[in-house]
Design an enzyme around this catalytic site. Structure first.
Site, short mmCIF file in Angstrom:
data_model
loop_
_atom_site.label_atom_id
_atom_site.label_comp_id
_atom_site.label_asym_id
_atom_site.label_seq_id
_atom_site.Cartn_x
_atom_site.Cartn_y
_atom_site.Cartn_z
N GLU A 53 -10.93 0.79 -3.59
CA GLU A 53 -10.36 1.22 -2.31
C GLU A 53 -9.06 1.94 -2.58
O GLU A 53 -8.57 1.99 -3.70
CB GLU A 53 -10.16 0.02 -1.35
CG GLU A 53 -9.41 -1.13 -1.94
CD GLU A 53 -9.40 -2.38 -1.07
OE1 GLU A 53 -9.77 -2.32 0.10
OE2 GLU A 53 -8.99 -3.43 -1.60
N ASP A 66 0.82 -1.22 0.00
CA ASP A 66 0.00 0.00 0.00
C ASP A 66 0.85 1.27 0.00
O ASP A 66 0.62 2.18 0.81
CB ASP A 66 -0.94 0.01 1.23
CG ASP A 66 -1.73 -1.27 1.38
OD1 ASP A 66 -2.23 -1.76 0.37
OD2 ASP A 66 -1.85 -1.77 2.52
C1 6LW Z 1 -5.68 -2.20 2.09
C2 6LW Z 1 -6.44 -2.28 0.85
C3 6LW Z 1 -5.77 -3.37 0.22
O1 6LW Z 1 -6.27 -1.45 3.07
O2 6LW Z 1 -5.34 -4.23 1.16
O3 6LW Z 1 -4.51 -3.56 -1.69
C4 6LW Z 1 -5.61 -3.66 2.41
N1 6LW Z 1 -5.56 -3.36 -1.04
O4 6LW Z 1 -6.41 -1.17 0.05
C5 6LW Z 1 -4.55 -4.00 3.36
O5 6LW Z 1 -3.28 -3.82 2.78
#
Ligand code: 6LW
Length: 534
Positions: free
Chosen positions: A185, A13
């Protein structure tokens, strides 16, 4: 650094920002302490771990937090002479609905001190802050919807942040529902040429992961999607040794040139021992105002940004414990290791006071570890420890989380006397497996070692500084310490977001043992067998 990944080993991330000629990346730290490692570079190729944002227990409470819960996807930005770090402390895991309270902390110097965090909201994960050129600041985060029949990750919420009032103000709206890939996300808001851009992670953080772009003239939308979305993914390229590419961020370099950082992993047999790592790509703003990457799939070669080379000090494989404190690369679980680990009781040695917390404890295991950065590695230590009771253990640990680890240790067995033993927990079994137990002469000093070829772990031990190495038990499956095993192949799947670690551990339920001391610890990488990774 000559090739990707730029941050090898558990570093998912990534969020990137620029302060003058200096670039900084923050990555997720989950249940590991301290929270949010921050890396620095001047040429985007060579990166050095320079600090952590969350080092004060008054600013971050991870006690009893679940495996792969805690700090997810922080956002680091620089504006108004300050570093702004937005972070969430996720609770729960795959078996439970998780809550994500989001916070803001700032610092004039990335090395701290960081301010007491300001609470923002709990509406969803992956919060990030955008500084508009009119001075206003905006928070975006995922919208969680837990109502049955709706998408849990329902898009990207936007709300203004008032610096004066230290809180979110005004309307809060969902500005982008994502593309057909689903699970939007990690959105980061950026502005270029009068457009607002959302860089979004979609498809879930597994083999369908991707990075998408959308834009609008108005910060509130509507956001139109990039004609070539996703702009980065490995989902259609299963032969690529780099997989799961997606969640990331961008930073301007010069002219239309943009640096892109993103998470991806280098699985072996679809198991990522090293977790999700940080990679670098090159991109540009094209004449039509869309961001395009030099390649749509992850690449091993690093892009050239024409910046003067700025190498950083090499990470030395060996730690002699001769300094005043443990170096930045050492981490502990859920709280500072504090006085449990000290370099002064016995100068030149790490004394590691045992606690009653076994290795699968959420309470206070006495464990210090480093992220594993190479598929093939060797690690060794010299341990001085003379346990006299059954439940006093100290040694070398390969650790993913509370339910996935191998512990090679010096112990005293009531039936066998002094022993070297290899225990593990790898899945749902409530008790540990005893993989090997070797009675030894009652000498306090032993060396403990492990070799990993990317698939198997071979444990070994030797008496004192110069004894010959002896194997301990059979080779063991290294890949149970991988994201995918924890996520999918363990009969009780849970989140597997972190990657594996190697380190030192001390246990003493009796609270009577003379604490173990370690003279040195070393871990170094080798060229891997078969897959070409180093
Ligand atoms: C993070 C989310 C994800 O919050 O995995 O890659 C979660 N996506 O965006 C934890 O790393």
């Amino acid at each position: 650094m000559t090739a990707n990944p730029i941050l090898p080993g558990f570093n998912p991330d990534p969020s990137i920002c620029r302060a003058g000629d200096d670039f900084y990346i923050a990555t997720s730290s989950f249940q590991w302490w301290p929270g949010v490692p921050i890396y620095h570079s001047r040429d985007l190729r060579h990166w050095e771990l320079v600090s952590y944002a969350l080092t004060d227990p008054a600013h971050l409470d991870l006690r009893r937090i679940g495996d792969s819960a805690g700090i997810w996807a922080p956002c680091l930005s620089y504006a108004d002479g300050l570093f702004w770090l937005i972070f969430t402390v996720a609770s729960g895991g795959r078996q439970h609905t998780y809550e994500c309270p989001n916070y803001l902390t700032t610092a004039a110097d990335v090395r701290g001190p960081w301010s007491a965090p300001v609470y923002l909201n709990t509406t969803g994960n992956d919060p990030s802050l955008f500084h508009d050129d009119d001075g206003r600041k905006w928070l975006v985060n995922t919208e969680f919807v837990w109502a049955p029949g709706y998408r849990a990750h329902n898009g990207t919420l936007l709300q203004e942040y008032s610096v004066a009032e230290r809180r979110l103000v005004g309307p809060c709206r969902n500005i982008f529902g994502g593309t057909a890939l689903g699970t939007p996300e990690g959105s980061k808001l950026h502005k270029h040429g009068g457009w607002y851009y959302l860089i979004t992670a979609e498809g879930g953080t597994e083999y369908g992961h991707a990075m998408t772009v959308s834009r609008s003239r108005d910060i509130w939308g509507p956001y139109e999607v990039h004609p070539q979305n996703p702009i980065l993914t490995a989902k259609d390229d299963p032969a690529n040794p780099i997989q799961r590419a997606g969640h990331g961020d961008i930073v301007p370099v010069a002219g239309n040139r943009v640096a892109v950082v993103y998470l991806a992993s280098r699985p072996v047999e679809q198991r990522s021992l090293l977790g999700r790592e940080t990679f670098l790509a090159g991109g540009r703003w094209d004449d039509d105002g869309w961001l395009r990457l030099d390649a749509r799939t992850p690449q091993r070669e690093l892009p050239d940004f024409g910046l003067p080379a700025a190498p950083v000090p090499e990470l030395l494989p060996r730690d002699d414990f001769d300094g005043a404190g443990l170096g930045l690369r050492w981490t502990s679980l859920r709280q500072p290791i504090g006085e449990l680990a000290d370099l002064t009781t016995r100068p030149g040695w790490l004394t590691l006071q045992g606690t009653p917390s076994p290795p699968d404890s959420f309470i206070r295991p006495s464990l210090v570890a480093q992220r594993i950065r190479h598929h093939a590695f060797s690690s060794e230590t010299l341990l001085d420890f003379a346990p006299t009771e059954m439940q006093q253990w100290a040694g070398l640990i390969c650790y993913y989380d509370t339910r996935h680890w191998y512990l090679l240790h010096r112990q005293f067995d009531q039936r066998l006397g002094p022993c070297i033993a290899l225990y593990c927990r790898r899945g749902p079994a409530p008790r540990y497996e005893n993989l090997a137990q070797i009675p030894i002469a009652d000498v306090p000093g032993v060396r403990l070692g492990v070799d990993c070829d990317g698939r198997l772990l071979r444990f070994r031990w030797a008496a004192s500084e110069d004894g010959a190495w002896q194997p301990v038990g059979e080779p063991q499956d290294a890949l149970v310490l991988s994201d995918e095993f924890v996520e999918k192949h363990d009969p009780i799947p849970s989140f597997g977001f972190t990657g594996a670690h190697v380190g030192l551990y001390s246990y003493d339920i009796t609270e009577r043992a003379i604490p173990p001391a370690f003279d040195w610890f070393e871990v170094h990488g080798h060229a891997s067998v078969g897959d070409g990774w180093s």
